[in-house]
Write a protein that holds these residues in place. Structure first.
Motif, PDB file in Angstrom:
ATOM      1  N   ALA A   1      -2.665  10.356   0.482  1.00 26.69           N
ATOM      2  CA  ALA A   1      -2.034  11.661   0.696  1.00 26.69           C
ATOM      3  C   ALA A   1      -3.011  12.796   0.398  1.00 26.69           C
ATOM      4  CB  ALA A   1      -0.796  11.787  -0.180  1.00 26.69           C
ATOM      5  N   VAL A   2      -2.721  13.959   0.985  1.00 32.15           N
ATOM      6  CA  VAL A   2      -3.610  15.108   0.808  1.00 32.15           C
ATOM      7  C   VAL A   2      -3.631  15.541  -0.657  1.00 32.15           C
ATOM      8  CG1 VAL A   2      -1.832  16.863   1.272  1.00 32.15           C
ATOM      9  CG2 VAL A   2      -4.220  17.360   1.785  1.00 32.15           C
ATOM     10  N   GLU A   3      -2.540  15.303  -1.408  1.00 32.34           N
ATOM     11  CA  GLU A   3      -2.512  15.656  -2.830  1.00 32.34           C
ATOM     12  C   GLU A   3      -3.587  14.909  -3.603  1.00 32.34           C
ATOM     13  OE1 GLU A   3       1.682  16.350  -1.322  1.00 32.34           O
ATOM     14  OE2 GLU A   3       0.110  14.876  -1.014  1.00 32.34           O
ATOM     15  N   VAL A   4      -3.834  13.657  -3.209  1.00 35.57           N
ATOM     16  CA  VAL A   4      -4.877  12.855  -3.857  1.00 35.57           C
ATOM     17  C   VAL A   4      -6.250  13.300  -3.370  1.00 35.57           C
ATOM     18  CG1 VAL A   4      -5.722  10.516  -4.273  1.00 35.57           C
ATOM     19  CG2 VAL A   4      -3.268  10.924  -4.014  1.00 35.57           C
ATOM     20  N   LYS A   5      -6.347  13.557  -2.073  1.00 36.01           N
ATOM     21  CA  LYS A   5      -7.640  13.974  -1.519  1.00 36.01           C
ATOM     22  C   LYS A   5      -8.116  15.276  -2.163  1.00 36.01           C
ATOM     23  CE  LYS A   5      -7.313  11.788   3.049  1.00 36.01           C
ATOM     24  NZ  LYS A   5      -7.204  12.018   4.496  1.00 36.01           N
ATOM     25  N   ARG A   6      -7.185  16.167  -2.514  1.00 37.40           N
ATOM     26  CA  ARG A   6      -7.604  17.424  -3.143  1.00 37.40           C
ATOM     27  C   ARG A   6      -8.373  17.156  -4.427  1.00 37.40           C
ATOM     28  NH1 ARG A   6      -1.817  19.641  -2.579  1.00 37.40           N
ATOM     29  NH2 ARG A   6      -1.747  20.340  -0.418  1.00 37.40           N
ATOM     30  N   GLN A   7      -7.926  16.160  -5.207  1.00 36.68           N
ATOM     31  CA  GLN A   7      -8.615  15.844  -6.456  1.00 36.68           C
ATOM     32  C   GLN A   7      -9.995  15.243  -6.188  1.00 36.68           C
ATOM     33  OE1 GLN A   7      -6.182  14.196  -9.736  1.00 36.68           O
ATOM     34  NE2 GLN A   7      -4.534  14.121  -8.233  1.00 36.68           N
ATOM     35  N   ILE A   8     -10.101  14.518  -5.091  1.00 38.97           N
ATOM     36  CA  ILE A   8     -11.407  13.964  -4.715  1.00 38.97           C
ATOM     37  C   ILE A   8     -12.317  15.088  -4.234  1.00 38.97           C
ATOM     38  CG2 ILE A   8     -12.587  12.445  -3.076  1.00 38.97           C
ATOM     39  CD1 ILE A   8     -10.092  10.667  -3.089  1.00 38.97           C
TER      40      ILE A   8
ATOM     41  N   GLN B   1       0.798  -1.231   0.000  1.00 39.59           N
ATOM     42  CA  GLN B   1       0.000   0.000   0.000  1.00 39.59           C
ATOM     43  C   GLN B   1       0.832   1.283   0.000  1.00 39.59           C
ATOM     44  OE1 GLN B   1      -2.623   1.391   3.435  1.00 39.59           O
ATOM     45  NE2 GLN B   1      -4.113   0.314   2.125  1.00 39.59           N
ATOM     46  N   PRO B   2       1.939   1.370   0.793  1.00 35.06           N
ATOM     47  CA  PRO B   2       2.722   2.614   0.784  1.00 35.06           C
ATOM     48  C   PRO B   2       3.239   2.996  -0.597  1.00 35.06           C
ATOM     49  CG  PRO B   2       3.357   1.247   2.647  1.00 35.06           C
ATOM     50  CD  PRO B   2       2.454   0.412   1.793  1.00 35.06           C
ATOM     51  N   VAL B   3       3.582   1.999  -1.424  1.00 38.73           N
ATOM     52  CA  VAL B   3       4.084   2.303  -2.757  1.00 38.73           C
ATOM     53  C   VAL B   3       2.964   2.833  -3.645  1.00 38.73           C
ATOM     54  CG1 VAL B   3       5.272   1.376  -4.774  1.00 38.73           C
ATOM     55  CG2 VAL B   3       5.821   0.526  -2.504  1.00 38.73           C
ATOM     56  N   VAL B   4       1.795   2.202  -3.561  1.00 32.62           N
ATOM     57  CA  VAL B   4       0.648   2.664  -4.349  1.00 32.62           C
ATOM     58  C   VAL B   4       0.309   4.101  -3.966  1.00 32.62           C
ATOM     59  CG1 VAL B   4      -1.733   2.189  -5.016  1.00 32.62           C
ATOM     60  CG2 VAL B   4      -0.210   0.294  -4.427  1.00 32.62           C
ATOM     61  N   MET B   5       0.313   4.380  -2.667  1.00 33.75           N
ATOM     62  CA  MET B   5       0.000   5.734  -2.212  1.00 33.75           C
ATOM     63  C   MET B   5       1.072   6.729  -2.641  1.00 33.75           C
ATOM     64  SD  MET B   5      -2.872   5.638  -0.954  1.00 33.75           S
ATOM     65  CE  MET B   5      -4.065   4.371  -0.499  1.00 33.75           C
ATOM     66  N   GLN B   6       2.312   6.263  -2.719  1.00 36.41           N
ATOM     67  CA  GLN B   6       3.394   7.130  -3.184  1.00 36.41           C
ATOM     68  C   GLN B   6       3.185   7.526  -4.645  1.00 36.41           C
ATOM     69  OE1 GLN B   6       5.680   8.585  -1.543  1.00 36.41           O
ATOM     70  NE2 GLN B   6       7.729   8.481  -2.466  1.00 36.41           N
TER      71      GLN B   6
ATOM     72  N   VAL C   1      -5.456  27.004  10.927  1.00 35.41           N
ATOM     73  CA  VAL C   1      -5.062  27.746   9.724  1.00 35.41           C
ATOM     74  C   VAL C   1      -4.047  26.945   8.915  1.00 35.41           C
ATOM     75  CG1 VAL C   1      -4.021  29.867   8.847  1.00 35.41           C
ATOM     76  CG2 VAL C   1      -5.550  29.962  10.812  1.00 35.41           C
ATOM     77  N   LEU C   2      -3.076  26.350   9.596  1.00 34.42           N
ATOM     78  CA  LEU C   2      -2.062  25.557   8.894  1.00 34.42           C
ATOM     79  C   LEU C   2      -2.680  24.338   8.208  1.00 34.42           C
ATOM     80  CD1 LEU C   2       0.958  25.654  11.384  1.00 34.42           C
ATOM     81  CD2 LEU C   2       0.655  26.953   9.275  1.00 34.42           C
ATOM     82  N   LYS C   3      -3.621  23.675   8.884  1.00 34.18           N
ATOM     83  CA  LYS C   3      -4.256  22.496   8.288  1.00 34.18           C
ATOM     84  C   LYS C   3      -5.086  22.891   7.068  1.00 34.18           C
ATOM     85  CE  LYS C   3      -4.575  19.167  12.094  1.00 34.18           C
ATOM     86  NZ  LYS C   3      -5.482  18.402  12.972  1.00 34.18           N
ATOM     87  N   LEU C   4      -5.848  23.963   7.184  1.00 34.20           N
ATOM     88  CA  LEU C   4      -6.657  24.402   6.043  1.00 34.20           C
ATOM     89  C   LEU C   4      -5.771  24.800   4.867  1.00 34.20           C
ATOM     90  CD1 LEU C   4      -9.444  26.528   7.780  1.00 34.20           C
ATOM     91  CD2 LEU C   4      -9.734  24.351   6.601  1.00 34.20           C
ATOM     92  N   THR C   5      -4.677  25.478   5.171  1.00 30.94           N
ATOM     93  CA  THR C   5      -3.744  25.884   4.117  1.00 30.94           C
ATOM     94  C   THR C   5      -3.187  24.661   3.395  1.00 30.94           C
ATOM     95  OG1 THR C   5      -3.132  27.823   5.435  1.00 30.94           O
ATOM     96  CG2 THR C   5      -1.666  27.218   3.635  1.00 30.94           C
ATOM     97  N   GLN C   6      -2.845  23.629   4.160  1.00 33.77           N
ATOM     98  CA  GLN C   6      -2.322  22.397   3.561  1.00 33.77           C
ATOM     99  C   GLN C   6      -3.395  21.700   2.738  1.00 33.77           C
ATOM    100  OE1 GLN C   6      -1.591  19.081   6.180  1.00 33.77           O
ATOM    101  NE2 GLN C   6       0.147  18.354   4.958  1.00 33.77           N
ATOM    102  N   MET C   7      -4.610  21.664   3.233  1.00 31.33           N
ATOM    103  CA  MET C   7      -5.694  21.004   2.509  1.00 31.33           C
ATOM    104  C   MET C   7      -5.978  21.706   1.181  1.00 31.33           C
ATOM    105  SD  MET C   7      -8.244  20.230   5.716  1.00 31.33           S
ATOM    106  CE  MET C   7      -9.581  19.491   4.776  1.00 31.33           C
ATOM    107  N   ILE C   8      -5.880  23.015   1.166  1.00 36.46           N
ATOM    108  CA  ILE C   8      -6.173  23.782  -0.052  1.00 36.46           C
ATOM    109  C   ILE C   8      -5.023  23.682  -1.056  1.00 36.46           C
ATOM    110  CG2 ILE C   8      -6.485  26.114  -0.961  1.00 36.46           C
ATOM    111  CD1 ILE C   8      -8.002  26.719   1.676  1.00 36.46           C
ATOM    112  N   GLY C   9      -3.786  23.758  -0.545  1.00 35.70           N
ATOM    113  CA  GLY C   9      -2.637  23.727  -1.446  1.00 35.70           C
ATOM    114  C   GLY C   9      -2.694  24.882  -2.427  1.00 35.70           C
ATOM    115  N   LYS C  10      -2.621  24.565  -3.728  1.00 35.25           N
ATOM    116  CA  LYS C  10      -2.708  25.589  -4.775  1.00 35.25           C
ATOM    117  C   LYS C  10      -4.027  25.492  -5.533  1.00 35.25           C
ATOM    118  CE  LYS C  10       2.314  25.546  -5.462  1.00 35.25           C
ATOM    119  NZ  LYS C  10       3.412  25.368  -6.433  1.00 35.25           N
ATOM    120  N   ASN C  11      -4.982  24.784  -4.965  1.00 32.16           N
ATOM    121  CA  ASN C  11      -6.239  24.511  -5.637  1.00 32.16           C
ATOM    122  C   ASN C  11      -7.236  25.651  -5.426  1.00 32.16           C
ATOM    123  OD1 ASN C  11      -8.876  23.354  -6.310  1.00 32.16           O
ATOM    124  ND2 ASN C  11      -7.806  21.392  -6.396  1.00 32.16           N
TER     125      ASN C  11
END
Length: 631
Positions: free
Chosen positions: A189-196, A146-151, A248-258
């Protein structure tokens, strides 16, 4: 446990899951059956799984030979290793331990390789990662794989310049599988969650909602802090410090550049502000934008029309003052709102409604009025003051504007400038006149006593106009900071009736209780206690629980200064009824415990027997008492 082998023939590099075998225990059939779902993807990749082993052992005539053959076919594909494995057996090293160590090493190397490819500049890097995802995704539920797939899923969004790349970088089918499985969704990862999230606002709302609740709880808890001080209060932390908060830090990370997710969060904040009228949502709106600014997320900052205005205002909040240069900049942003873009005023008003912005604006107005008094000038003659009033009025009208969807600056009542502010300035003049009178020689003094009433215009607008009310309350804080007992006794009774009961809001009471610590010695007089308690705080404590809490906070801090007879009455009056909340009961308990402990403490050195040592008594001059309140 088994893996897979995948070779990237194009680049000559090898991305591999080596086939790994673990020695099978006696109850292998049962264990494999339990893990059927976990290993379900192996046959799809042409790798034997538990069912194959079970069938082999069931149908074979010679189990030992069948196991040897299974080991050979599914072990590490390295011929020279076969002769070395017996040496490990001789040394007592279990095959499981050896194969697991090799597997872990290969997995780590593969994950490093995935990150290297994603960060590289090869034109076909997206294709490589996509192919690897296709090969490995069937094993996504296998804990070791699983860690490789998530990577791979995590790094797909970073390979963002492929000419044939669609807007959704992770294939839609894979995203749906991840979203449908709670365990997979949780670990991705949060990068994938952003697309969801960007295509599922409800799911994103479920993720954001607890953070927004936590933010409000933290802000409200800060207003009821046990520390009372004029120097360290709700508005003391710098904007930069506040932006380092967990939410604030968590929200900023969740948003990223989206940008789409950023817009969703802003819509959540607008909706919650409309629903609750809680101004802390306005604070979060500004803090979130400036947090993205700190990280130089130009993808969002460049498209938010409020960015430069918020940036300039943030600098003013940091200095706790709006100087003339920045005032002109802010005016330029307000005047620059173009026709057809009036909705921007809704967000600008929300940013100005932030209590930290309001605090800065009103402090600047009070300072401006002080300068006008010294110059014998009127408020209407000061462009800087009028601009500050314009921004304060826009912020105070934020809720009405967003609710009505009529994006137009509210008109400031001119009589606030021509009648209320001069009336407020007259209070300063009254105080100055009385002070000068007291310094005159006795033969030149008149029978002038300190005024006890307030101008009608002052009390009228304090009750009817929210902008005037805000300025009036900060004027009271200014008077308290100057430790002007007479003026404070004159003003406090007038706060019983204010616009929307603003004088009984948590923010004002938090500031007032902190400022009152500067006049701690005055609580030893009946006259001041009447003004602070009877004429103000106790008028609404029974109907407003927050007033009850703030009053208890004040007494908890200053009980040793309050007139004893008055303190006894206050303790009886403030005893919480049964239906009171736990925080009120807890504060009251703390107060009574402190008073009991104070009663039991014997007077220092009062009953100590004297020791006659035959020495002559020495008179020690009394020392000045150490101040107990911050200056």
């Amino acid at each position: 446990m088994w893996g897979m082998l995948y070779t990237d023939a194009r680049s000559g590099s090898t991305l591999r899951f080596e086939r790994v075998y673990r020695r099978v225990p006696s109850n292998a059939g049962v264990e494999v059956a339990r893990s059927a779902e976990m290993f379900a993807g192996l046959p799809e990749l042409g790798i034997s799984n538990g069912e194959d082993l079970k069938e082999t052992l069931t149908n074979c005539t010679e189990p030992l030979k069948a196991i040897d053959q299974f080991q050979t076919e599914n072990g590490i594909l390295l011929p020279t290793l076969q002769s070395a494995l017996p040496f490990l057996d001789l040394h007592g090293t279990p095959r499981l331990e050896f194969h697991q160590s090799v597997f872990d090493e290969l997995r780590d190397k593969l994950m490093e390789r995935v990150a290297f490819i994603a960060e590289g500049k090869d034109e076909d890097r997206y294709t490589k990662l996509e192919e690897l995802l296709e090969k490995s995704f069937p094993l996504v539920k296998m804990p070791s794989i699983q860690p490789v797939v998530m990577q791979v899923l995590k790094h797909l969004p970073k390979a963002s310049h492929h000419p044939q790349l669609s807007t959704t970088l992770v294939p839609e089918k894979k995203l749906k599988q991840v979203m449908a499985d709670k365990e997979l969704y949780k670990v991705c990862a949060v990068e994938v969650k952003r697309q969801i999230w960007q295509d599922n606002q409800a799911l994103f709302g479920d993720e954001v909602s607890p953070l927004l609740k936590q933010y409000i709880v933290e802000k409200e808890a800060a207003l009821f802090s046990s520390d009372l001080s004029v120097l360290h209060n709700f508005f003391s932390p710098s904007p930069k410090t506040r932006r380092q908060g967990e939410v604030v830090l968590k929200l900023t990370q969740m948003i990223g550049k989206n940008v789409k997710l950023y817009d969703m969060v802003l819509q959540f904040l607008r909706t919650l502000f409309l629903r609750t009228r809680n101004v802390h949502y306005c604070t979060l709106r500004a803090e979130l934008l400036m947090s993205l600014h700190d990280l130089d997320i130009s993808e969002i900052c460049s498209v938010d029309p409020c960015h430069k205005f918020t940036w300039c205002l943030d600098a003013c909040i940091r200095e706790k003052f709006v100087d003339a240069k920045r005032a002109r900049e802010l005016q330029g942003f307000l005047d620059g709102v173009k026709k057809g873009q009036e909705q921007v005023l809704g967000d600008l008003s929300m940013i100005l409604c932030d209590p930290f912005a309001s605090n800065t604006l009103v402090l600047s107005i009070v300072r401006n009025l002080q300068e006008l008094v010294g110059q014998d000038a009127l408020p209407r003659d000061s462009p800087d003051l009028l601009l500050l009033l314009r921004m304060l009025s826009l912020g105070q009208g934020a809720w009405d504007m967003i609710d009505s969807q009529v994006f137009k600056e509210p008109r400031l009542d001119l009589e606030v400038v021509t009648r209320f502010l001069p009336a407020m300035m007259s209070l300063v003049v009254d105080d100055y006149t009385f002070t000068v009178e007291q310094k005159l020689p006795s033969e030149e003094k008149t029978s002038l006593s300190y005024p006890s009433t307030l101008p009608d215009a002052f009390t009228k607008y304090l009750q009817e106009n929210r902008v005037a009310c805000e300025m009036g309350l900060y004027f009271v804080l200014h008077i308290a900071k100057q430790r002007n007992k007479n003026a404070l006794q004159r003003l406090l009774p007038a706060l019983v009736e204010t616009h929307n009961d603003t004088a009984f809001s948590d923010i004002f009471l938090h500031l007032l209780t902190g400022h009152l610590t500067l006049l701690s010695e005055e609580f030893g007089t009946e006259e001041f206690c009447v003004a602070a308690f009877d004429s103000f705080l106790l008028t609404s404590f029974s109907s407003k629980e927050n007033v009850h809490r703030h009053t208890l906070r004040l007494l908890l801090h200053l009980h040793h200064k309050v007139l004893p007879s008055r303190l006894e009455t206050l303790v009886k009056t403030l005893e919480p009824p049964k239906q009171s909340s736990d925080p009120v009961k807890e504060l009251y308990t703390q107060l009574t415990e402190k008073l009991e402990a104070q009663k039991k403490t014997p007077p220092q050195a009062a009953d100590t027997p004297s020791l006659d040592l035959g020495l002559h008594p020495v008179t020690v001059p009394p020392t000045a008492p150490t101040p107990t309140t911050p200056l």
